[in-house]
Enzyme design. Structure first.
Site, short mmCIF file in Angstrom:
data_model
loop_
_atom_site.label_atom_id
_atom_site.label_comp_id
_atom_site.label_asym_id
_atom_site.label_seq_id
_atom_site.Cartn_x
_atom_site.Cartn_y
_atom_site.Cartn_z
N CYS A 16 57.15 76.02 68.13
CA CYS A 16 56.38 75.36 69.19
C CYS A 16 56.53 73.77 68.60
O CYS A 16 56.46 73.62 67.31
CB CYS A 16 55.15 75.77 69.36
SG CYS A 16 54.11 74.75 70.27
N GLN A 26 39.85 61.68 77.02
CA GLN A 26 40.22 62.12 75.53
C GLN A 26 40.15 63.82 75.44
O GLN A 26 39.37 64.24 75.95
CB GLN A 26 38.95 61.64 74.55
CG GLN A 26 39.06 60.12 74.43
CD GLN A 26 40.30 59.47 73.65
OE1 GLN A 26 41.04 59.96 72.93
NE2 GLN A 26 40.54 58.45 73.95
N TYR A 48 41.40 47.66 76.21
CA TYR A 48 42.31 48.60 76.42
C TYR A 48 41.27 49.84 76.48
O TYR A 48 41.18 50.73 75.95
CB TYR A 48 43.03 48.92 75.13
CG TYR A 48 43.93 47.84 74.56
CD1 TYR A 48 45.50 47.77 75.01
CD2 TYR A 48 43.35 46.93 73.73
CE1 TYR A 48 46.10 46.86 74.45
CE2 TYR A 48 44.29 45.86 73.32
CZ TYR A 48 45.63 45.81 73.66
OH TYR A 48 46.43 44.80 73.18
N ASP A 81 40.99 49.48 71.55
CA ASP A 81 41.46 50.64 71.08
C ASP A 81 43.07 51.10 71.99
O ASP A 81 43.03 51.22 72.81
CB ASP A 81 40.34 51.67 71.90
CG ASP A 81 40.75 52.99 71.84
OD1 ASP A 81 41.63 53.47 70.96
OD2 ASP A 81 40.14 53.82 72.47
N CYS A 138 45.17 54.63 67.10
CA CYS A 138 45.66 55.92 67.06
C CYS A 138 46.94 55.77 66.02
O CYS A 138 47.76 56.76 66.00
CB CYS A 138 45.87 56.33 68.31
SG CYS A 138 47.04 55.35 69.16
N1 SAH Z 1 39.38 53.50 75.06
C1 SAH Z 1 40.06 54.44 75.95
C2 SAH Z 1 41.50 54.61 76.07
C3 SAH Z 1 42.28 53.98 74.97
S1 SAH Z 1 43.91 54.65 75.07
C4 SAH Z 1 39.34 55.74 76.03
O1 SAH Z 1 38.59 55.81 75.19
O2 SAH Z 1 39.41 56.58 77.08
C5 SAH Z 1 44.97 53.05 75.38
C6 SAH Z 1 44.84 52.37 76.79
O3 SAH Z 1 45.13 51.18 76.56
C7 SAH Z 1 45.23 53.36 77.92
O4 SAH Z 1 44.30 53.78 78.70
C8 SAH Z 1 46.55 52.54 78.22
O5 SAH Z 1 46.53 52.63 79.73
C9 SAH Z 1 46.00 51.05 78.02
N2 SAH Z 1 46.88 49.92 77.83
C10 SAH Z 1 48.26 50.11 77.32
N3 SAH Z 1 48.66 48.80 77.16
C11 SAH Z 1 47.75 48.01 77.55
C12 SAH Z 1 47.85 46.61 77.69
N4 SAH Z 1 48.75 45.88 77.38
N5 SAH Z 1 46.48 46.07 78.16
C13 SAH Z 1 45.44 46.81 78.56
N6 SAH Z 1 45.38 47.96 78.59
C14 SAH Z 1 46.61 48.58 78.15
#
Ligand code: SAH
Length: 471
Positions: free
Chosen positions: A77, A300, A329, A400, A427
């Protein structure tokens, strides 16, 4: 050395895809299923100029960190990569990966990193942690429908209805769906021909509410005999939402754009609790944020570790109730809504419009009125506000970003805005280290770093960092 030669290797490291790495005659060899500490015999499968790939043939000496993987399918897997390592060795590996990237990519001194890095946060229970599963549906040699996982690096389905990372309820649900398909002669989708109806089954489970959502992704407009499927599924305790998602495209993307709820609510509700970070117990507090999650929402996948990660982020933010905070983000506003309870005002920015709709709805659901959300790229929205002079001197900025890290225009604007503190949730520790270097060269000091294991048995690790403005 040539292809098919048998070589002996001592495995010293782990590659980005989870392969063991050993060296021979100046060449690095990547060996799937081998772990650091193993001494192995392996067959060369591919040779490049200064590296190669080999297949594990025999364990000569087994690593002291080797354990019997719980899942019999772990080698085939693609989901887990390091299940053969003990959990403590996995955590040590993840902490070390963050440390090494801070040193190698970030250019921070080893002594400094060792001084500020806090211990990696592990899981209380390293299995059954995922609240979401998406099982592809296919057909076996006898023509029966099967659910399972794609084999590593392929699109062939290994039948398995119980993945040990997912909740136990998945199995019962999948067995019911497969029995229903057989009974009603409902076909499984075939990627190669583009024919057949059922493509995927998506299951979500609310860890705090125990609510369950099932969504069948279909290559058609409707599901024959749906009433009977509903009748079977609703017998499962906690069932709250059953829907079909329509995906008639020839694509690897799982969900189509249209979802029709065929029973119950179009979403389930779950809570994310704030944890007490003062010791390593991370005890639950009474503060919680409710989220309505639809099949399409981003949420998440490891809710318990998310609580620890975001509680640490909130602690690092050092809020007193008055601050102006940007959450870049922000996704569906998970961190933003946490922050909003302790800050004066929070501004979330996210590129996906649907996620911002979810964030606004979730703010209202929780009676949170001091959070405002904007759709757009962080690297465009932030400079626009800075240029206008609006909210251009926040006290705290939280980021994030996805694996590729922050865009340089975003980092530059953050530096111009001069917040007292920056909290970076990451991440990918390689891009994190790159971005931390830019922020530190721009006038910030790295104060705290803590890795959090969100994805046990995989090579991924989350990290939360605190930077503060140099005096
Ligand atoms: N903090 C959030 C999600 C983090 S994941 C939580 O905990 O749920 C990263 C996020 O960044 C995703 O939702 C993605 O859609 C967004 N993202 C990606 N590129 C971006 C950009 N250039 N500007 C703003 N958001 C972005």
């Amino acid at each position: 050395m040539k292809k098919n030669d048998i070589i002996e290797l001592k495995i010293e490291d782990i590659g980005v895809g989870g392969e063991g790495i050993g060296h021979l005659d100046g060449m690095a060899f990547f060996v799937k299923d081998a772990i650091p500490g193993d001494e192995i015999r392996a067959r060369i499968t591919k040779l490049k100029k200064n590296y190669g790939y080999a297949r594990l043939e025999e364990l000569i000496v087994s690593s002291k960190d080797r354990v019997e993987p719980k899942c019999a399918l772990h080698k085939r897997c693609g989901g887990c990569q390091i299940q053969a390592m003990s959990v403590s060795a996995q955590l040590a590996y993840k902490a070390n990966k963050v440390r090494n990237n801070l040193i190698r990519i970030g250019g921070f001194a080893p002594e400094f990193v060792d001084e500020i890095m806090e211990p990696v946060v592990g899981m209380d229970e390293p299995y059954r942690y995922r609240n979401k599963a998406q099982f592809p549906i296919g057909t076996d040699h006898e023509g029966n429908p099967v659910a399972g996982f794609y084999a590593a690096r392929t699109h062939s389905i290994i039948p398995v209805t119980d993945c040990l990372l997912g909740v136990e309820q998945n199995r019962e649900i999948l067995d019911l769906v497969l029995a229903y398909m057989k009974e009603h002669q409902v076909s499984a989708y075939d990627e190669t021909t583009g024919k057949g109806l059922v493509r995927h089954v998506l299951i979500r489970y609310g860890f705090t509410t125990k609510e369950i959502m099932v969504c069948l992704v279909i290559n058609g407009r409707s599901l024959p005999g749906a009433d009977q499927l509903v009748e079977h599924l609703t017998a499962i305790s906690g069932m709250k939402s059953i829907s079909v998602n329509i995906n008639q495209e020839n694509t690897n993307v799982i969900l189509g754009t249209q979802t029709n709820c065929i029973w119950g609510e179009p979403y389930i509700t779950d809570y994310i609790h704030l944890r007490d970070c003062s010791d390593d117990c991370f005890a639950l507090t009474d503060t919680a944020v409710a989220f309505q999650i639809s099949p399409q929402s981003f949420y998440q996948v490891n809710p318990l570790q998310t609580e620890k990660l975001y509680s640490l982020a909130l602690e690092y933010a050092g809020l007193t109730g008055k601050e102006c905070v940007w959450d870049l983000y922000c996704g569906i506003g998970t961190i933003s809504l946490f922050l909003a309870q302790k800050a004066g005002k929070v501004y979330g920015v996210e590129i996906v419009p649907q996620a911002i709709e979810d964030a606004k709805r979730n703010a209202a659901l929780n009676g949170i009125t001091n959070a405002q959300f904007f759709v757009g790229k962080a690297e465009e929205v932030l400079p626009e506000f800075y240029a206008k002079g609006d909210m251009s001197h926040p006290d705290v900025i939280v980021v994030d970003p996805p694996r590729k890290g922050c865009d340089s225009a975003c980092l530059e604007t953050m530096l111009k805005m001069k917040p007292e503190r920056i909290v970076y949730v990451s991440c990918d520790s390689a891009t994190l280290a790159r971005d931390l270097r830019i922020l530190c060269d721009g006038g910030y000091e790295l104060k705290r770093v803590r890795p959090v294991d969100q994805f046990g048995h995989t090579v991924h690790v989350e990290t939360v960092c605190l930077l503060s403005k140099k005096p």
